[in-house]
Write an enzyme that holds these catalytic residues in place. Structure first.
Site, PDB file in Angstrom:
ATOM      1  N   GLY A 222       0.631  -1.195  -0.011  1.00  0.00           N
ATOM      2  CA  GLY A 222       0.088   0.020   0.117  1.00  0.00           C
ATOM      3  C   GLY A 222       0.896   1.416   0.106  1.00  0.00           C
ATOM      4  CB  ALA A 223       0.501   4.567   2.080  1.00  0.00           C
ATOM      5  N   GLY A 225       4.775   1.408   0.325  1.00  0.00           N
ATOM      6  CA  GLY A 225       5.515   0.962  -0.884  1.00  0.00           C
ATOM      7  C   GLY A 225       5.889  -0.373  -1.346  1.00  0.00           C
ATOM      8  N   GLY A 257      -2.292  -2.482  -8.873  1.00  0.00           N
ATOM      9  CA  GLY A 257      -1.416  -3.653  -8.525  1.00  0.00           C
ATOM     10  C   GLY A 257      -1.028  -4.244  -9.884  1.00  0.00           C
ATOM     11  CG  ASP A 258      -4.342  -5.619 -12.135  1.00  0.00           C
ATOM     12  OD1 ASP A 258      -3.790  -6.415 -11.576  1.00  0.00           O
ATOM     13  OD2 ASP A 258      -5.486  -5.092 -12.510  1.00  0.00           O
TER      14      ASP A 258
END
Length: 313
Positions: A222-223, A225, A257-258
């Protein structure tokens, strides 16, 4: 030029609804609706192409939405090889609240249809016929119901047999199956990694997967990294960490994510780059995807601007 061959064993017709607020139990007015061919691997192919790299989407298509799926990719100019199947292409619905609401999108994923032995063999044959040395084959997303380890390992092995490098972004037991089959790079998020390995410590979980046969592992969080791990002597070696600095981004994170997978694949398919550079690009592309209304899209100008905000150690 080499290309990204993006495989989606369990594709979806992606529908995105934008609403003012997401309130369970209430009738909601949809402000905009978008529908197009999707699934994680299709998103990877679209983003790789947006980054200026040739890509091919390899997937299945069937049922009432199969023709629309095929026509949408053709209209977008996305090269695709679609294996006809008897089962219907599933639908995925994403409900995105307006930015001030602050709520995360809600995603409803149908399970998809099981593939027959002949249909699975045709998917493997499509990969074997289209990928080659220097290409990067990505295998992304959930698997059709009833997929066995032998089938999934056969898909990874077929990709490896072409001389291409193989990147796998999946979850559950399939993550371990990909490791055992010798995938070059795995890209789980932290929760998927812990679930697949049965270990909470990321380094220990990565060590388990690399002990099974995986190469590099990039863990997203997530945030916080991303962290890239290379195989080490009994314990993985952290080669880079990267994260986006500055204020958080508002938008639709469902395709982030993709987009990261696409960036990693493009980095592997192009001239040799250090892992740190590939990871920084993945963070920037992932962040750029949040700014777009639907998954599978990035603006290169956003990527360039956000790349300046990526901190790498």
């Amino acid at each position: 030029m080499t290309r990204v061959v993006a495989v989606t064993p369990n594709p979806a017709w992606d529908v995105t609804y934008r609403v003012d607020r997401l309130v369970p139990g209430e009738s909601l007015r949809v402000r905009t609706a978008t529908a197009r061919a999707g699934g994680k691997g299709v998103n990877v192919a679209r983003v790789a192409r947006a980054l200026g790299h040739p890509s091919l989407a390899v997937s299945t298509a069937g049922g009432p939405l199969g023709a629309a799926f095929r026509d949408d990719l053709a209209a977008a100019g996305q090269d695709a090889l679609l294996v006809p199947v008897a089962g219907p292409t599933r639908q995925s619905v994403t409900v995105v609240p307006a930015a001030p609401d602050g709520a995360h999108p809600t995603v409803l994923n149908e399970p998809g249809a099981a593939l027959s032995g002949a249909e699975w063999a045709a998917l493997l044959d499509a990969v074997a016929r289209t990928a080659g040395p220097g290409d990067v084959v990505t295998v992304s997303g959930s698997l059709p119901p009833g997929t066995t380890q032998d089938r999934f390992a056969g898909l990874v092995t077929a990709a490896l047999g072409t001389g291409a490098r193989v990147v796998v972004d999946t979850s559950g037991p399939a993550l371990r199956w990909a490791a055992e089959a010798g995938a070059h790079l795995l890209k789980p998020n932290r929760a998927e990694l812990a679930d697949a390995a049965g270990l909470d410590d990321p380094a220990e979980a990565v060590a388990l997967l690399q002990g099974l046969g995986a190469g590099e592992v990039v863990v997203t969080d997530g945030a916080s990294g991303m962290t890239a791990y290379a195989p080490g002597d009994g314990r993985p070696r952290v080669v880079a960490r990267a994260r986006l600095t500055g204020p958080p981004l508002a938008g639709n994170p469902t395709g982030a994510g993709d987009a990261a997978t696409a960036a990693l694949a493009v980095g592997l398919a192009g001239p040799t780059e250090p892992s740190a550079d590939r990871l920084a690009l993945a963070v920037a592309v992932s962040a750029a995807a949040v700014l777009r209304p639907v998954a599978g899209d990035v603006d290169p100008a956003d990527v360039a601007a956000l790349r300046a905000r990526v901190a790498v150690t």
